[in-house]
Design an enzyme around this catalytic site. Structure first.
Site, PDB file in Angstrom:
ATOM      1  N   ASP A 312       0.860  -1.176   0.000  1.00  9.56           N
ATOM      2  CA  ASP A 312       0.000   0.000   0.000  1.00  9.56           C
ATOM      3  C   ASP A 312       0.908   1.242   0.000  1.00  9.56           C
ATOM      4  O   ASP A 312       2.125   1.154   0.151  1.00  9.56           O
ATOM      5  CB  ASP A 312      -0.965  -0.013   1.195  1.00  9.56           C
ATOM      6  CG  ASP A 312      -2.186   0.873   0.930  1.00  9.56           C
ATOM      7  OD1 ASP A 312      -2.156   1.662  -0.022  1.00  9.56           O
ATOM      8  OD2 ASP A 312      -3.172   0.785   1.693  1.00  9.56           O
TER       9      ASP A 312
HETATM   10  C1  BGC Z   1      -5.075   3.171   0.264  1.00 12.24           C
HETATM   11  C2  BGC Z   1      -5.301   2.044  -0.713  1.00 12.24           C
HETATM   12  C3  BGC Z   1      -5.284   2.557  -2.117  1.00 12.24           C
HETATM   13  C4  BGC Z   1      -3.987   3.275  -2.375  1.00 12.24           C
HETATM   14  C5  BGC Z   1      -3.868   3.831  -3.774  1.00 12.24           C
HETATM   15  C6  BGC Z   1      -3.849   3.973  -0.106  1.00 12.24           C
HETATM   16  O1  BGC Z   1      -3.744   5.116   0.670  1.00 12.24           O
HETATM   17  O2  BGC Z   1      -4.932   2.636   1.554  1.00 12.24           O
HETATM   18  O3  BGC Z   1      -6.516   1.421  -0.424  1.00 12.24           O
HETATM   19  O4  BGC Z   1      -5.478   1.510  -3.015  1.00 12.24           O
HETATM   20  O5  BGC Z   1      -3.864   4.333  -1.469  1.00 12.24           O
HETATM   21  O6  BGC Z   1      -4.720   4.884  -3.966  1.00 12.24           O
END
Ligand code: BGC
Length: 767
Positions: A312
């Site tokens: 993530d």
């Molecule tokens: C979130 C994810 C997301 C990623 C890309 C992160 O901050 O936790 O769920 O897919 O950002 O946008």
């Protein structure tokens, strides 16, 4: 001479053939994907391999973020990014050199095509895989269909609808050259203070698992040219953070992980989910991004996951600067890769440090090859090597926001709106209530689109006010604007609404949370927007109370991603509706329900507590949870899981089992007669629960094991047949072995998880 020419010709042909064979194995569609992957892998340099494991945010995203943010702002911002000190031309050059395998946050066709054109100039022409958070439709990019968020979809208990939405989302995405969605989010939501409840399918592992599995299948299909790769996330535990905030530690026993949190992720693997994303948080002391037990032992070895794992947002770096398990970013990369990580979201240091780690002999090349193999496999599977790498904006315009997709968005909105209280005022009679006053922060705002949505064109969104004007056109509608911002409401506007309420025949207050991402720091719900209470923010409660004090009937509609403890409104409003984040046609669907053009059918996929002090409050709690209970306040939620009203009434007959005694490896069929005893057609969501009465380890007081949506005409009876499988009777025993213990099971069926809404019968299970 002739002989010489013939020999030369044969020689040239052979060279041609050889180079063709060499060139074409990975480009040859007739070869198996595995052969193509191996061939390509053999041609790649270390730098190219490590580049495939890295992802960058899109160029336009960087430009926009650079304008609005300082480096300091960046530290805690997980929605925006740029790379201080790096020029856009560097990123373009790296892409041309084959050193970047993936992008995210790319919102236009112009940019997806442009980035892909850069990759097509690279030595091996490995296409990019471009990912996006298409959580409820490809809503993050303007010009796409916006469906309700996952929580509203879950409240419809409509798995066919979830599949359809995923199919349509995939078509819209692929038409824009986007190949990978960071959904489904199959976290089991157990804390409404956590701002991300809206992107989950609620609190029940069985429902979450089913929704996640059909969504995965809808996205991926057979990996045709209109399918996309799903990403099952976030593995694991972030939905029960110790203090309710995003990314805080998850301290969960292995039993709880295996019984509650793992099953939906396992269902995602079984549905063929091609990628996984790890969670921000630590799990029992070990950050998920460096957790070998989760990524290798459970996910790969136990469940047989063959896809790739992506980190993530900067969470590998957070092993260093947040969790402190790594003493440098380079060490963090090492820990994560060696624990099983395949792709890095997102950043500039990855290529340099990971190449060094391989050259220093710390990370074996074989480990890198494993990850690159998995990523390339997905790219081949998606047909990225075999089809036109660019998409056609004209074709895309025909697919996105098509009439069919819009229809689905409207239907999904109607099916996900939960009617929580109704003293008989609904459905509204247009001839009786001629003057309507509507107010509240969500009365006329695109916020109904929900988290993970960009602003869309006004003509593509129907706000509640616009919905009322469409559906109740003959009424005289007064709108008192409270602005969009619950934290900065104007007391004078509240007074104005109170005055106007007196002049109206009926009042509608559209309250709730604010979720739009473009106001990242000002919103009150959504990612990284956790709260220490679950009350209405700002003057919203006062607004409801003052409007109601007019003496005129008052209806409250909530737009929110999280359950809200609206005790006062629940007890005093003439009707209360929870519409969640209903998407682009939310306003129309709400108006249709208010005026009885649609009969509400949704049921809560998550418990609504009265206040934060009751948390954790879930329907499938353990037997001792309320042994002593709270002194001076209630042990009951405001609204229980599975609850939701209709404009008709349903009566349940006695449950029939096909066998009242079974061997423990047998299934049992449960027949549940339901009659529509009211005067209009309606859809009932029939729910089946069970409880193991006595067991060697404690079991939940009830667990959902089946459900069915059934449409009934007035007076009609249907018998719903559901099946309980041996798997649903079992649990992990004291030694953590899966077991079904003989004894009595309580089988319960009815209209909600509340005891008084359930019919009960006993099932005996023998050895
Ligand atoms: C979130 C994810 C997301 C990623 C890309 C992160 O901050 O936790 O769920 O897919 O950002 O946008």
């Amino acid at each position: 001479m002739k002989k010489f020419y013939i020999t030369l010709l044969i020689f040239c042909n052979c060279i041609g053939l050889m180079s063709q064979t060499e060139r074409t194995i990975y480009l040859d569609k007739t070869q198996t994907i595995s052969r193509r992957v191996e061939d390509l892998l053999n041609r790649m340099t270390l730098e190219e391999k490590v580049g495939q494991m890295n992802q960058f945010v899109g160029l336009e995203h960087i430009k926009a973020a650079q304008k609005n943010l300082t480096e300091e702002d960046l530290k805690n911002n997980t929605a925006n990014a740029f790379y201080p000190g790096t020029k856009l031309s560097d990123i373009e050059r790296w892409t041309k050199e084959g050193l970047i395998g993936s992008f995210l946050h790319v919102l236009t066709i112009e940019e997806t095509n442009y980035l892909q054109s850069l990759a097509m100039q690279s030595r091996l022409k490995i296409p990019l895989i471009i990912g996006i958070d298409a959580i409820h439709g490809n809503a993050n990019a303007p010009g796409n269909t916006v469906y309700p968020t996952n929580i509203g979809l879950a409240c419809s208990f409509d798995t066919t609808m979830a599949y359809r939405i995923a199919r349509q989302t995939a078509q819209e995405m692929r038409s824009m050259n986007l190949h990978w969605t960071f959904n489904p989010n199959v976290e089991v939501a157990r804390d409404p203070r956590w701002g991300r409840v809206g992107e989950t399918y609620g609190e029940d592992p069985y429902l979450v698992g089913l929704m996640g599995a059909v969504t995965t299948k809808g996205y991926q299909g057979n990996f045709g040219t209109d399918n996309v790769l799903a990403c099952i996330k976030h593995f694991v535990g972030g939905s029960e953070p110790i203090n309710g905030t995003n990314a805080a530690p998850a301290d969960l026993s292995e039993r709880t992980l295996r019984e509650v949190f793992f099953p939906p992720f396992k269902a995602g693997v079984d549905a063929g989910g091609g990628s996984f994303m790890t969670a921000h948080n630590e799990v029992n002391g070990i950050p998920a991004h460096a957790n070998e037990w989760l990524m290798e032992d459970v996910l790969r070895k136990e469940w047989g996951f063959k896809g790739f794992v992506v980190s993530d947002w900067m969470d590998i770096e957070h092993l260093y600067d947040v969790h402190h398990t790594a003493s440098s970013v380079k060490e963090a990369f090492y820990q994560s890769i060696m624990a099983g990580m395949d792709m890095h979201m997102h950043g500039i240091f990855w290529n340099e440090y990971v190449c060094e780690l391989v050259k220093e002999g710390r990370i074996p090349l074989s480990r890198i090859n494993e990850s690159v193999r998995r990523i390339l496999y997905a790219k081949f599977q998606l047909g990225l090597f075999d089809n036109n790498p660019f998409c056609d904006p004209k074709q895309s315009a025909q697919i996105r926001l098509s009439a069919e997709h819009r229809k689905t968005a409207l239907e999904a909105a109607r099916n996900g709106i939960v009617l929580l209280t109704n003293n008989g005022i609904l459905p509204l009679d247009e001839t009786k209530y001629k003057k309507v006053m509507i107010t509240g922060i969500n009365a006329d705002d695109q916020n109904i689109l929900g988290d993970w949505s960009a602003l869309q064109k006004d003509e593509d969104v129907i706000t509640v006010l616009e919905g009322l004007r469409m559906i109740a056109g003959k009424t005289d509608i007064t709108f008192v604007d409270q602005g969009w911002d619950p934290r900065n409401m104007d007391p004078a506007k509240v007074e104005e609404a109170a005055r106007k309420a007196e002049e109206a025949d009926i009042n509608i207050v559209v309250a709730g949370e604010y979720m739009m991402r473009f106001r990242w720091t000002e919103r009150t719900s959504g990612e990284d927007t956790d709260r220490s209470d679950i009350n209405l923010v700002g003057l919203q409660n006062e607004l409801i109370q003052k409007v109601k004090a007019s003496g005129k009937p008052t209806i409250v509609v909530l737009i929110s991603g999280r359950p809200l403890g609206v005790e006062w409104a629940a007890a005093n409003a003439d009707a209360l509706i929870n519409a969640w984040e209903p998407g682009m046609y939310g306003g129309q669907a709400i108006a249709e329900i208010l005026y009885g053009k649609e009969n509400p059918s949704a049921k809560l996929a998550v418990t609504i507590p009265r206040h934060a002090g009751q948390i954790q409050m879930i329907y499938n709690h353990k037997p001792s949870a309320y042994f002593h209970g709270y002194k001076g306040s209630s042990n009951e939620p405001l609204f229980p899981f599975g609850f939701g009203l209709s404009y008709t009434t349903f009566e349940y007959g006695d449950i029939q089992l096909d066998k009242t005694e079974i061997f423990k490896n047998e299934t049992v069929k449960v027949n549940i007669p339901v009659t529509n005893t009211g005067s209009r057609e309606g859809t009932e969501i029939v729910q089946l629960y069970l409880r193991d009465e006595y067991s060697s380890v404690t079991r939940p007081v009830k667990e959902l094991v089946g459900f069915s949506r059934v449409k009934l005409a007035p007076g009609e009876t249907q018998t719903v047949e559901l099946t309980i499988t041996p798997k649903q009777l079992g649990f992990l025993d004291k030694k953590m072995n899966w077991a079904i213990e003989p004894g009595i099971f309580k089988i319960m069926a009815g209209s909600s998880s509340r005891d008084e809404d359930l019919k009960v019968v006993k099932l005996k299970v023998t050895e």
